[in-house]
Scaffold this motif. Sequence first.
Motif, PDB file in Angstrom:
ATOM      1  N   LYS A 164       0.854  -1.186   0.000  1.00  0.00           N
ATOM      2  CA  LYS A 164       0.000   0.000   0.000  1.00  0.00           C
ATOM      3  C   LYS A 164       0.893   1.240   0.000  1.00  0.00           C
ATOM      4  O   LYS A 164       1.091   1.865   1.042  1.00  0.00           O
ATOM      5  N   ALA A 192      -3.715   2.880  -1.356  1.00  0.00           N
ATOM      6  CA  ALA A 192      -4.986   2.294  -0.926  1.00  0.00           C
ATOM      7  C   ALA A 192      -6.067   3.371  -0.889  1.00  0.00           C
ATOM      8  O   ALA A 192      -5.792   4.542  -0.601  1.00  0.00           O
ATOM      9  N   ARG A 197      -8.727   1.027   3.099  1.00  0.00           N
ATOM     10  CA  ARG A 197      -7.333   1.401   3.321  1.00  0.00           C
ATOM     11  C   ARG A 197      -6.468   0.250   3.818  1.00  0.00           C
ATOM     12  O   ARG A 197      -5.241   0.349   3.803  1.00  0.00           O
ATOM     13  N   GLY A 200      -4.427  -3.472  -0.403  1.00  0.00           N
ATOM     14  CA  GLY A 200      -3.644  -2.954  -1.510  1.00  0.00           C
ATOM     15  C   GLY A 200      -4.212  -3.401  -2.838  1.00  0.00           C
ATOM     16  O   GLY A 200      -5.032  -4.325  -2.910  1.00  0.00           O
TER      17      GLY A 200
END
Length: 253
Positions: A164, A192, A197, A200
């Motif tokens: 991410k 992300a 979040r 990824g």
Amino acid sequence: MLSNIAGSANLGACRSYGLAVILLAGLWSANVAAQSQRDMNAVLSARVTEEFQRDVQRRISSGTRDGPTHYFTTDYAAKLTPEQKKQLEARNRDYEIMEKLRRDPVLARLANGYWDNYQARQSAGPGEFCAASHVNLDGVITLSGFDKSWEGGLLVFMGKNIPKPKALTELTVTLTQSGEQPAVIKVFNPPASQEMRDYGTLIFAVTSMKAALAGMEDKQDFAIASEGKEVFRMSWKDGITARKALGECLRSR
């Protein structure tokens, strides 16, 4: 499908998939084999196990139908060591979680995996941005077309172990698909999304949606490694049904 993946993509074709329910996946995978007889025997000492089994037989013979939780609320629990009690409490918590998840139709659907066919852009014309996403506890795999200017599309993977980054990054990864040799491919790795979040994203370019559809099988396995470390593994099922729906959307151009 691997032979139809190129090393670059138009990021304008990507969208964030608001599937926050996947965040509950960790709960489901807590303990699939909770509260088996073998687990209970491992927790109880040999002497307590013998007492437990004798009392179970006595209650069955007399017609008493108490569940397993009855035995853990009697003085049997007092005979366990502190470590055994802690293990037993953890198993009981896992069992309660599993029971709640089992009765939840949304999470049951997620555990089984499902397909979602749609157009990935709200303003899309007929046959444009046709997409199919398979969702399960491991993440999301999406195959999406583009507008009429390009016959290719995007293959998008979303998973918890995918990197991410804070900014858009280009990675070289190894993609392995069931029935094919591993392929080393360059992909995009965007930051992300706010909606997901913890997950990824890796974006592959597909040179031909027609060829990609031809490569879709009913059951397929995917694994992705980056810098020698596996970052994604997921399977889908019912791919033929999704392929037909995606093909019908694409033919409406």
